[in-house]
Motif scaffolding. Structure first.
Motif, short mmCIF file in Angstrom:
data_model
loop_
_atom_site.label_atom_id
_atom_site.label_comp_id
_atom_site.label_asym_id
_atom_site.label_seq_id
_atom_site.Cartn_x
_atom_site.Cartn_y
_atom_site.Cartn_z
N ASP A 24 0.95 -1.26 0.32
CA ASP A 24 0.07 0.38 0.01
C ASP A 24 0.91 1.04 0.34
OD1 ASP A 24 1.10 0.02 2.38
OD2 ASP A 24 -0.71 -0.35 3.65
N TYR A 25 0.26 2.39 0.33
CA TYR A 25 0.91 3.63 0.68
C TYR A 25 1.93 3.87 0.87
CZ TYR A 25 2.09 8.43 0.90
OH TYR A 25 2.60 9.81 0.92
N ALA A 28 4.92 0.71 -0.28
CA ALA A 28 4.91 0.58 -1.62
C ALA A 28 6.82 1.03 -1.70
CB ALA A 28 4.00 1.01 -2.61
N ARG A 32 9.30 -1.38 -4.31
CA ARG A 32 10.23 -0.27 -5.37
C ARG A 32 11.38 0.24 -5.39
NH1 ARG A 32 7.89 4.18 -9.07
NH2 ARG A 32 5.91 4.39 -7.84
N SER A 58 -3.31 1.34 -5.75
CA SER A 58 -2.70 2.04 -6.51
C SER A 58 -1.65 1.97 -6.21
CB SER A 58 -3.92 2.77 -6.64
OG SER A 58 -3.61 4.10 -5.98
N SER A 59 -1.08 2.05 -5.29
CA SER A 59 0.46 2.85 -4.86
C SER A 59 1.12 1.46 -5.28
CB SER A 59 0.73 3.21 -3.75
OG SER A 59 -0.20 3.79 -3.00
N ALA A 62 1.03 1.03 -8.82
CA ALA A 62 2.41 2.07 -10.48
C ALA A 62 3.92 0.78 -9.28
CB ALA A 62 2.62 3.06 -9.02
#
Length: 117
Positions: A24-25, A28, A32, A58-59, A62
């Protein structure tokens, strides 16, 4: 909330990250960073094994796009394995299912990649 886990593994096709927990936010950036720390060789497969993933917002989506771009910058491919059904649904709705290679199992992704060499 399930803590994000990332375990790097080597496969014959290239680097694999086994991802588990919530993506999640807040988590993430950790995935990454793990992806960008890898430098797959040209022609290799960068595989994200999502078999342990319990949540993805959504994170996280991405990060999958960033991982695809990172792999492409190295001349490698990206594949997702064992993608949870709810994440497959989101990838389908966003159109990313047509851009990201997905496999039922990590072994299937590795075998498919090696058969194309």
């Amino acid at each position: 909330m399930n803590h994000l886990t990332i375990a790097p593994v080597d496969a014959d096709s290239g680097p694999v990250l086994e991802v588990g927990g919530d993506l999640d936010y807040a988590t993430a950036p950790t995935l990454r960073a793990a992806v960008t720390a890898l430098a797959p060789a040209a022609g290799q497969l960068l595989l994200l094994d999502l078999g342990g993933l319990t949540f993805c917002d959504s994170s996280g989506i991405a990060v999958f796009v960033a991982a695809r771009n990172h792999a492409a910058a190295h001349g490698a491919e990206l594949a997702l394995a064992a993608v949870p059904p709810q994440t497959v649904r989101v990838l389908g709705v966003t159109g990313l299912a047509q851009v990201l290679s997905m496999y039922d199992h990590a072994d299937s992704a590795v075998a498919a990649h090696l058969s194309r060499r």
